[in-house]
Design a protein around this motif. Structure first.
Motif: not given
Length: 242
Positions: A99-104, A118-120, A124-133, A193-194
């Motif tokens: 929800r705060h993507k545009v503002q940030t 960054d992104s979550w 396919s198993d609905d598990n999340c991991s963080r990808l950093r740039y 970094a978010e």
């Protein structure tokens, strides 16, 4: 004015959730520009069901002679070229914007030409991991080595920066690497970094559904680097002119 450039192709499964997550962050004067590359499922019906004046739908005639990465690049280029905003976001058809993507990202672009968050990663198993740039390895960035350093779906650009990058070269795979690296070479890039999106990985992703031979991967990276550095040098020479 904010523009969002989205490329679609047979995205009926997830696109409604993505469009909803985008429109709720836009004002009435902003726009979502969608370029569709010949969808044969219900994608266009889902888009039409929103009935939103903020959505502009562009129908691109498919070019079956192109490899999939080139078709994706052509589709995004079509959307980007039609955007009218002073800030331009890029969106995949199957993600979800937090929800705060545009503002940030708009705040980050006050001091930068390109912003990348960054992104979550949602599997396919609905598990999340963080990808950093980021630029932990500048040389790797400049040579496009290793995993992708630039993801279009995590990117926003100021109009002035995008103008330097358009028109995009024809038969352009890795369109986001083209935008990101050219942004590095001709301006300022802000790495946030978010995580600001949920990025879905599934069997129908364009990036997941094609296996190109090694010689093709090498050839298009060389073509891509040649185009990027040519544009960057031309831009620098223009800056030196009185």
């Amino acid at each position: 004015m904010i523009s969002v450039a989205m490329a679609t192709h047979n995205g009926e499964r997830y696109i409604a959730e993505q469009i909803s997550s985008i429109l709720c962050q836009l004002s009435e004067s902003d726009e979502l520009v969608i370029s569709d590359d010949g969808s044969t499922d219900a994608t266009l019906d889902v888009i039409a069901s929103f009935g939103s004046p903020q959505i502009r739908l562009l129908r691109l005639s498919p070019d079956r002679s192109l490899r999939l990465p080139e078709r994706v690049g052509r589709n995004f280029a079509n959307a980007l070229e039609q955007c009218r905003g002073s800030v331009v976001f890029i969106a995949d058809q199957d993600d979800v914007w937090l929800r705060h993507k545009v503002q940030t990202m708009v705040a980050a672009l006050q001091e930068a030409d390109v912003a990348i968050s960054d992104s979550w990663i949602v599997g396919s198993d609905d598990n999340c991991s963080r990808l950093r740039y980021g630029r932990s390895s500048p040389l790797g960035n400049y040579l496009l080595l290793g995993r992708a350093k630039y993801q279009g779906c995590c990117m926003a650009l100021r109009r002035e920066a995008l103008r330097r990058m358009l028109p995009m070269p024809s038969r352009m795979p890795l369109y986001d690497s083209y935008l990101g690296l050219l942004g590095e070479l001709t301006g300022r890039v802000s790495y946030i970094a978010e995580p600001l999106i949920l990025h879905r990985l599934h069997h129908a992703n364009a990036s997941q559904s094609v296996h190109n031979p090694l010689h093709y991967k090498l050839s298009y990276r060389l073509r891509l680097l040649a185009q990027i550095y040519r544009r960057a040098i031309e831009y620098r020479f223009k800056q030196l002119k009185p």
